[in-house]
Design an enzyme around this catalytic site. Structure first.
Site, PDB file in Angstrom:
ATOM      1  CE  LYS A  42     -51.780 -43.128  12.450  1.00 48.11           C
ATOM      2  NZ  LYS A  42     -51.156 -42.050  13.198  1.00 48.11           N
ATOM      3  CG  ASN A  83     -47.445 -35.722  19.594  1.00 50.53           C
ATOM      4  OD1 ASN A  83     -48.437 -35.521  18.905  1.00 50.53           O
ATOM      5  ND2 ASN A  83     -46.878 -36.067  20.149  1.00 50.53           N
ATOM      6  CB  CYS A  98     -54.707 -37.509  22.891  1.00 55.59           C
ATOM      7  SG  CYS A  98     -54.535 -36.453  21.410  1.00 55.59           S
ATOM      8  CB  THR A 117     -46.497 -36.580  25.239  1.00 58.22           C
ATOM      9  OG1 THR A 117     -48.274 -36.145  24.895  1.00 58.22           O
ATOM     10  CG2 THR A 117     -46.409 -37.942  24.660  1.00 58.22           C
TER      11      THR A 117
HETATM   12  C1  SIN Z   1     -52.273 -37.175  18.735  1.00 63.03           C
HETATM   13  O1  SIN Z   1     -52.021 -38.265  17.329  1.00 63.03           O
HETATM   14  O2  SIN Z   1     -51.937 -35.958  18.792  1.00 63.03           O
HETATM   15  C2  SIN Z   1     -51.041 -37.908  20.425  1.00 63.03           C
HETATM   16  C3  SIN Z   1     -51.781 -38.511  20.637  1.00 63.03           C
HETATM   17  C4  SIN Z   1     -51.252 -38.773  21.979  1.00 63.03           C
HETATM   18  O3  SIN Z   1     -50.824 -38.088  22.996  1.00 63.03           O
HETATM   19  O4  SIN Z   1     -52.151 -39.727  22.850  1.00 63.03           O
END
Ligand code: SIN
Length: 315
Positions: free
Chosen positions: A45, A69, A130, A193
């Site tokens: 993570k 997400n 992110c 993403t």
């Molecule tokens: C998130 O923790 O919101 C996703 C992380 C990411 O897309 O880099």
């Protein structure tokens, strides 16, 4: 048995299958499903300087073709990571890559310089992409100048392999790739993403607590392949492909396009054992095709005219 190992500049993996940050916890969460030592590597993570609770729920929702997400980089923070998570990870026989995030250039520097004192970390992956936080993440990741600056500054704090994870939420991902390499990145990973949204019509609200989120899943694969293709043509450092990978055939598509390894993300939520299955299937594929060294096929896409049939010759 075929040789599945791949070399990405200073990073050697026993096979090209990595698990993507944010989809595989801190590794241990999957030990009942996957022989973790079979994987090419585990990417943690995102780790920040201080613990983060993340965004308000709902933070995940399924949508056609994938999921959204908006986690907001929830994590235990770097000190708890070193104390509680790293001792387990460093005993595994696979490459451990720590994904690093922050709100400022200084935070990225602080996390990398702190973690660089620890044994058992084989590389860092900088999350400059992110889409779910107000500061940091995509704010840096969209601008080639900011990408250059942050990579150049972080580079001063570590000699370990430095991977930079790129966003697709720009017009020219090649410019970001070039900036990251100019700043000192050894390896690039693409793509994170794509910004997305889901709407609840009866409530007249966004489904996610934070309005928008990051879209991932099978529908992302075509976009990811095109972005990886663009990046490998622009820079000469190795590239790790990410986006909608659910099978060995998906992996082979990315390798042909020029990626040297891949990350499996959303598929881990569908089948927690999938990463190991994909490694097994790659072995079977090589055996059937008489491929002795998987690296032989990296970048071997025939670019002289079209003509492949997407439905023929499935694995
Ligand atoms: C998130 O923790 O919101 C996703 C992380 C990411 O897309 O880099």
């Amino acid at each position: 048995m075929a040789d599945l190992s791949v070399t990405l500049g200073p990073l050697r993996l026993k096979n090209p299958v990595l698990t993507a940050s944010g989809t595989f916890g801190y590794g241990r969460e999957y030990e009942d499903f996957v022989n973790l030592n079979r994987l090419g590597g585990i990417i943690t993570k995102s780790i920040t300087r201080d613990p983060r609770a993340g965004n308000p729920p709902p933070r995940i929702t399924e949508v056609p073709g994938g999921m959204l997400n908006s986690i907001g980089l929830a994590n235990v923070g770097m000190e708890a990571f070193v104390r509680e998570k790293l001792p387990y990870l460093r005993n595994l026989e696979t490459q451990i890559i720590v994904n690093v995030a922050g709100n400022s250039v200084e935070e990225y520097e602080a996390v990398v310089s702190r973690l660089d004192r620890e044994k058992g970390i084989h590389a860092f992956e900088l999350n400059l992409s992110c889409p779910n936080v107000k500061e940091g993440g995509l704010t840096f990741g969209k601008s080639p100048e900011a990408v250059f600056k942050i990579v150049e500054r972080v580079r001063l704090h570590t000699n370990r392999p430095l991977i930079v994870k790129l966003t697709p939420n720009v017009t020219a991902i090649g410019d970001l790739a070039q900036a990251a390499v100019d700043g000192g990145a050894d390896i690039l990973s693409a793509i994170n993403t794509v910004m997305g949204m889901a709407v609840d019509v009866s409530a007249r609200k966004s489904v996610l607590g934070k309005m928008t989120g990051g879209f991932s899943g099978p529908a992302l694969k075509s976009i990811a392949l095109a972005k990886v293709f663009e990046v490998v043509r622009r820079v000469s450092v190795p590239v790790i492909g990410i986006g909608g990978i659910f099978s060995a055939e998906d992996v082979l598509e990315f390798l042909l396009v020029g990626a040297s390894a891949v990350q499996i993300g959303t598929a881990n939520f569908v089948d927690p054992a999938i990463s190991e299955k994909v490694v097994n299937d790659l072995e079977i594929y090589c055996e059937k095709q008489g491929i002795e060294d998987l690296e032989e096929i990296i970048g071997k896409l025939d670019v002289d005219g079209a003509g492949g049939d997407g439905n023929k010759n499935r694995l």
